[in-house]
Enzyme design. Structure first.
Site: not given
Length: 460
Positions: A271, A274-277, A294, A320, A350, A403
């Site tokens: 998941c 947008p790619g920050g992790k 994703d 998936d 995440d 989150c």
């Protein structure tokens, strides 16, 4: 997380006919349309705003965003004012007029726009939205509010308002003694946090570079994080285009740190958009082999853009997470050159969640999420956990993150998983309350968002 919010194409053309947004709407008219889509059709600001931006004047975009996010942040207060001033509820086709009232009231109460200018612009927006017959009502209601503002607000603000849906308030009350602090933090505008790329600079050195550019920043307990005194455009950040810094909440930054990635390891970021992790993992272990997964094809572009900005490489796959067998062979092909089975040394999950920890960044979550959404999300999280656990090597690490601030998605979710998997061992985290299952960060003014982490080791 916010990725679970519904997507929309509601503002696009239909049957070849142009929608009103193709006529270069004013910021107020566009805001009313967007708010209507959020409140009546369950669409998210994160989907609506990017879609409409290309058809707006660039100078109108900051005001558009301010109004849309602001109305969602204080919606119950504005709705109460309207109920006091409008005899008959505006329903059906007149709901757009109701939304224009929300826009006008928000500007009067929460912006520096002169009240009469705010009223005139809201009235003019009615013409753009083909609601000419209601211009008099808009003008009358908003001007009446100016005349009776003191008495109206005395009634509305007689009691402390949560500006949250009742079901969520009740869940927070049952879980947290300091539930009022959480609600107050949710109702604030979020601070802007940076993650400093340690391959280019330390956080302290980058803070000095920011100061040289007239930007004040403050350090945090997280070694890579800086909080800006005031938000700025990324174009003002030194060497942002070269990957020296990334915009990421301080509590979200713990994910890659707690995962402890090592060079040479095969790591899954599930998941990932947008790619920050993903990029943070590669900052810490540049020689790791990372698979960024994703389920939404249209979100993969953001991952590849972030990787390109930081000059990093990862295998980016649409798939998936509940069905690894459908994408794992493709990942193996790209990693090893054949489709033989591979297993991961570390997994960052995440998980899709209620996003109740990031309400201050996405205030529309309060009105999009429903209490009945929580149980299905919990089940999806469990399915992903169970499926990905099978792809983890013995002695491997899975870091579970959300989150959310709701125990059903966090501590209770992990307790259930541990009870069902004898080969899962809970690892300690470097935070207080070691007896707890994982660690729950709560949103705080000038602090981070609400995040939860639990670290699991697969017993060999």
């Amino acid at each position: 997380m916010t990725k679970t919010l519904q997507k929309t194409t509601a503002l696009s053309t239909k049957n070849g006919k142009k929608s009103p947004t193709d006529k270069n709407l004013s910021a107020r008219a566009a805001a009313a349309q967007i708010i209507l889509q959020v409140l009546d059709h369950g669409k998210s600001l994160s989907a609506l705003l990017p879609e409409i931006q290309p058809r707006m004047k660039p100078q109108d975009l900051p005001l558009l965003q301010e109004i849309c996010f602001g109305v969602c942040r204080v919606l119950p207060r504005l709705e109460w004012i309207i109920r006091l001033l409008v005899d008959k509820p505006l329903k059906g086709k007149t709901r757009i007029v109701h939304c224009l009232l929300l826009v006008g009231l928000y500007q009067i109460l929460y912006t520096r726009i002169p009240p009469h200018a705010a009223i005139n612009e809201a009235v003019n927006a009615a013409r753009q939205l083909k609601s000419d017959n209601f211009r008099g009502l808009l003008n009358g209601v908003l001007r009446r509010f100016l005349r009776e503002r003191e008495s109206v607000l005395a009634t509305v603000d007689k009691h402390w308002q949560t500006n949250h849906p009742e079901w969520l308030v009740n869940k927070l009350k049952k879980t947290y003694p300091n539930w009022r602090d959480i609600i107050d933090a949710n109702n604030q505008k979020p601070p802007m946090w940076l993650r400093v790329n340690r391959n280019h600079s330390s956080a302290e050195n980058y803070r000095q570079r920011l100061a040289e550019n007239g930007i004040t920043a403050f350090p945090a307990e997280n070694p890579h994080a800086l909080r800006l005194e005031s938000p700025v455009s990324v174009s003002q950040l030194p060497h942002f285009a070269e990957g020296w810094a990334t915009v990421q909440d301080v509590h979200a930054q713990w994910s890659a740190i707690l995962l402890e990635p090592q060079n040479g390891e095969l790591i899954l970021d599930a998941c990932a958009a947008p790619g920050g992790k993903t990029t943070h993992i590669l900052e810490q272990a540049p020689q790791a082999k990372v698979v960024a997964l994703d389920v939404e094809e249209n979100r993969l572009k953001r991952i590849t853009e972030n990787l390109a900005r930081l000059n990093q490489q990862a295998v980016v796959i649409c798939g998936d997470a509940t069905r690894p067998e459908t994408w794992l062979p493709q990942a193996a092909q790209q990693i090893t050159g054949n489709k033989s089975a591979v297993k991961f040394d570390r997994i960052l999950l995440d998980a899709p969640c209620s996003a109740t920890g990031v309400i201050r960044r996405h205030p529309d979550i309060k009105w999009l999420r429903r209490e009945q959404d929580i149980a299905p999300l919990v089940e999806i999280q469990h399915q992903i956990l169970t499926a990905l656990w099978q792809t983890l090597k013995p002695n491997g690490i899975l870091l579970y993150a959300t989150c959310s601030v709701l125990p059903d998605e966090n501590g209770r979710q992990i307790a259930r998983f541990l009870a069902e998997h004898s080969d899962a061992q809970l690892e300690p985290l470097p935070f207080p309350a070691p007896q707890a299952i994982g660690h729950q960060f709560l949103p705080a003014e000038n602090g981070g968002d609400g995040f939860y982490y639990a670290k699991l080791r697969k017993i060999a």
